[in-house]
Design a protein around this motif. Sequence first.
Motif, PDB file in Angstrom:
ATOM      1  N   ARG A 139       9.897 -35.720  -1.655  1.00 47.28           N
ATOM      2  CA  ARG A 139      11.046 -36.620  -1.594  1.00 47.28           C
ATOM      3  C   ARG A 139      10.790 -37.836  -0.712  1.00 47.28           C
ATOM      4  N   HIS A 140      10.180 -37.631   0.445  1.00 53.49           N
ATOM      5  CA  HIS A 140      10.069 -38.712   1.419  1.00 53.49           C
ATOM      6  C   HIS A 140       8.765 -39.509   1.305  1.00 53.49           C
ATOM      7  N   ILE A 141       7.701 -38.886   0.878  1.00 59.24           N
ATOM      8  CA  ILE A 141       6.412 -39.580   0.795  1.00 59.24           C
ATOM      9  C   ILE A 141       6.167 -40.147  -0.599  1.00 59.24           C
ATOM     10  N   PHE A 142       6.443 -39.335  -1.626  1.00 56.64           N
ATOM     11  CA  PHE A 142       6.132 -39.756  -2.999  1.00 56.64           C
ATOM     12  C   PHE A 142       7.369 -40.129  -3.808  1.00 56.64           C
ATOM     13  N   HIS A 143       8.564 -40.085  -3.168  1.00 54.62           N
ATOM     14  CA  HIS A 143       9.806 -40.466  -3.857  1.00 54.62           C
ATOM     15  C   HIS A 143       9.945 -39.730  -5.187  1.00 54.62           C
ATOM     16  N   THR A 144       9.697 -38.443  -5.135  1.00 56.35           N
ATOM     17  CA  THR A 144       9.712 -37.614  -6.340  1.00 56.35           C
ATOM     18  C   THR A 144      10.656 -36.446  -6.144  1.00 56.35           C
ATOM     19  N   ALA A 145      11.457 -36.162  -7.174  1.00 61.27           N
ATOM     20  CA  ALA A 145      12.375 -35.032  -7.116  1.00 61.27           C
ATOM     21  C   ALA A 145      11.771 -33.836  -7.835  1.00 61.27           C
ATOM     22  N   ILE A 146      11.788 -32.692  -7.177  1.00 63.46           N
ATOM     23  CA  ILE A 146      11.272 -31.464  -7.775  1.00 63.46           C
ATOM     24  C   ILE A 146      12.425 -30.467  -7.858  1.00 63.46           C
ATOM     25  N   ASP A 147      12.628 -29.917  -9.033  1.00 63.62           N
ATOM     26  CA  ASP A 147      13.691 -28.944  -9.239  1.00 63.62           C
ATOM     27  C   ASP A 147      13.453 -27.742  -8.333  1.00 63.62           C
ATOM     28  N   SER A 148      14.495 -27.257  -7.706  1.00 63.64           N
ATOM     29  CA  SER A 148      14.359 -26.121  -6.788  1.00 63.64           C
ATOM     30  C   SER A 148      13.801 -24.884  -7.480  1.00 63.64           C
ATOM     31  N   LYS A 149      14.042 -24.778  -8.805  1.00 61.88           N
ATOM     32  CA  LYS A 149      13.499 -23.639  -9.551  1.00 61.88           C
ATOM     33  C   LYS A 149      11.981 -23.712  -9.665  1.00 61.88           C
ATOM     34  N   ASP A 150      11.436 -24.932  -9.539  1.00 58.49           N
ATOM     35  CA  ASP A 150       9.991 -25.094  -9.683  1.00 58.49           C
ATOM     36  C   ASP A 150       9.235 -24.909  -8.366  1.00 58.49           C
ATOM     37  N   LEU A 151       9.946 -24.870  -7.254  1.00 65.29           N
ATOM     38  CA  LEU A 151       9.283 -24.699  -5.964  1.00 65.29           C
ATOM     39  C   LEU A 151       8.825 -23.257  -5.792  1.00 65.29           C
ATOM     40  N   PRO A 152       7.626 -23.042  -5.234  1.00 64.63           N
ATOM     41  CA  PRO A 152       7.143 -21.667  -5.059  1.00 64.63           C
ATOM     42  C   PRO A 152       7.992 -20.908  -4.050  1.00 64.63           C
ATOM     43  N   SER A 153       8.349 -19.696  -4.410  1.00 61.18           N
ATOM     44  CA  SER A 153       9.133 -18.850  -3.516  1.00 61.18           C
ATOM     45  C   SER A 153       8.223 -18.229  -2.457  1.00 61.18           C
ATOM     46  N   GLU A 154       8.831 -17.559  -1.498  1.00 61.00           N
ATOM     47  CA  GLU A 154       8.040 -16.887  -0.458  1.00 61.00           C
ATOM     48  C   GLU A 154       7.117 -15.837  -1.078  1.00 61.00           C
ATOM     49  N   ARG A 155       7.622 -15.096  -2.059  1.00 59.70           N
ATOM     50  CA  ARG A 155       6.828 -14.057  -2.711  1.00 59.70           C
ATOM     51  C   ARG A 155       5.633 -14.660  -3.432  1.00 59.70           C
ATOM     52  N   SER A 156       5.869 -15.763  -4.141  1.00 60.19           N
ATOM     53  CA  SER A 156       4.764 -16.416  -4.854  1.00 60.19           C
ATOM     54  C   SER A 156       3.731 -16.980  -3.880  1.00 60.19           C
ATOM     55  N   SER A 157       4.197 -17.585  -2.797  1.00 59.89           N
ATOM     56  CA  SER A 157       3.286 -18.167  -1.808  1.00 59.89           C
ATOM     57  C   SER A 157       2.395 -17.097  -1.191  1.00 59.89           C
ATOM     58  N   LEU A 158       2.995 -15.958  -0.835  1.00 60.71           N
ATOM     59  CA  LEU A 158       2.208 -14.879  -0.244  1.00 60.71           C
ATOM     60  C   LEU A 158       1.240 -14.286  -1.258  1.00 60.71           C
ATOM     61  N   ARG A 159       1.634 -14.254  -2.523  1.00 60.12           N
ATOM     62  CA  ARG A 159       0.740 -13.743  -3.564  1.00 60.12           C
ATOM     63  C   ARG A 159      -0.480 -14.650  -3.723  1.00 60.12           C
ATOM     64  N   TYR A 160      -0.255 -15.959  -3.664  1.00 61.80           N
ATOM     65  CA  TYR A 160      -1.380 -16.897  -3.757  1.00 61.80           C
ATOM     66  C   TYR A 160      -2.260 -16.842  -2.504  1.00 61.80           C
ATOM     67  N   ALA A 161      -1.631 -16.587  -1.340  1.00 63.63           N
ATOM     68  CA  ALA A 161      -2.417 -16.424  -0.124  1.00 63.63           C
ATOM     69  C   ALA A 161      -3.332 -15.210  -0.233  1.00 63.63           C
ATOM     70  N   ASP A 162      -2.802 -14.131  -0.788  1.00 63.58           N
ATOM     71  CA  ASP A 162      -3.631 -12.943  -1.007  1.00 63.58           C
ATOM     72  C   ASP A 162      -4.768 -13.238  -1.983  1.00 63.58           C
ATOM     73  N   LYS A 163      -4.456 -14.037  -2.984  1.00 69.21           N
ATOM     74  CA  LYS A 163      -5.490 -14.413  -3.954  1.00 69.21           C
ATOM     75  C   LYS A 163      -6.606 -15.202  -3.276  1.00 69.21           C
ATOM     76  N   GLY A 164      -6.221 -16.146  -2.406  1.00 75.33           N
ATOM     77  CA  GLY A 164      -7.225 -16.904  -1.670  1.00 75.33           C
ATOM     78  C   GLY A 164      -8.041 -16.021  -0.746  1.00 75.33           C
ATOM     79  N   HIS A 165      -7.391 -15.021  -0.146  1.00 71.05           N
ATOM     80  CA  HIS A 165      -8.085 -14.087   0.737  1.00 71.05           C
ATOM     81  C   HIS A 165      -9.137 -13.287  -0.041  1.00 71.05           C
ATOM     82  N   VAL A 166      -8.771 -12.846  -1.226  1.00 71.86           N
ATOM     83  CA  VAL A 166      -9.712 -12.085  -2.059  1.00 71.86           C
ATOM     84  C   VAL A 166     -10.879 -12.962  -2.506  1.00 71.86           C
ATOM     85  N   LEU A 167     -10.592 -14.219  -2.863  1.00 77.11           N
ATOM     86  CA  LEU A 167     -11.660 -15.129  -3.278  1.00 77.11           C
ATOM     87  C   LEU A 167     -12.643 -15.385  -2.136  1.00 77.11           C
TER      88      LEU A 167
END
Length: 362
Positions: free
Chosen positions: A55-83
Amino acid sequence: MKFDFLNQAEKRNVSMKKHNSNWYTKDVIKCVIEMIGQAEVSGKNCGKIIDILARHIFHTAIDSKDLPSERSSLRYADKGHVLAKQQIAEALLQSSNIDLHSDGTTRNCQKIVGHQLSTDGGQLLSCGFTSVFKEDSDTLVDVAFNLLQELADLYTDREVDTVFQSMLQNLTGLMSERGSVMKSFNKAFNIQRMNTLGIDENMEFLHCNAHFLLGLSSESKKVFRKWEQHLNEKIGRDGLEKFKKFSSSSENAAYRFIRTACDVLGSRGDEKNICRASWEAYCHLQSQNSSITIFRANRFNNVFQAAASLHYHRNDIVTFLQDLIASLNLKQKSVLHDARSDSIDCAMVALGLLYHKVTGPY
């Protein structure tokens, strides 16, 4: 990448998911992994930070449904850990000579052990940190073997024991400090490795050079203390009556000058005595930059680097404190009297040479 914000008055709606799916793009996944792994952002706040930046840097609106949830973020963190683990495991299997570096530290009354791997191809891979209850040889051996076992468990399509033994076979050297616990760890790890593999081949034991440099700092204190004891006169401020109550047998004059001068002229001195702004202004008038640093006694190179700087600025320090500061407090007077001393300056030269020839290049 540059953005013309003047032509983007209206916000653009952007989706971070792949077309006609609920899957995030690879860029979003990599962004979340780096936010958690490198910037130490919590999984709960990843989506919020992405929204704020958009919103502030790129003047872009992102739908709240498209933002990664806490569960998704932690799942991707685990994926990075495994990689990351997979990269380390592949390096262990593909390299024939690997050194395991281990070191312990304490943070907030909690003992932490860190591990790194260096391969014969020049790679240096971090294996992360492990909290331990106590830092003895048996615990360190268990932590190191558990690390290798976790890496072997990634290969579920192959016999895990065979992969584990291959990794252990390629591990041919240990690097650690010279402390008694680490020496016991080296011996115990070597014995357990030989018993596991059924071989009589010993590992190579390396010691970290940084601990030799730490020894330089501690031993130089002892040398200068003995040197002062053999002098027939007090040097620096110690020869003045008004400083007698400040004299201390535990700190020699050379190290005292380094500490107090950095407090008065360094970039992060104590608030009561510092005159950094005036000192930098004086240096600017002399067409030079101040090289006097922050003093941290637990950083081995700080003493040697600061000594070289104080010798370089010696005449300027005397002129600055003597002629340009209207009223000196007691600590500032102490720095002035120590800077005038030829004997203390000789000590600065000796310590400064160590910085230029040994610790600085290291």
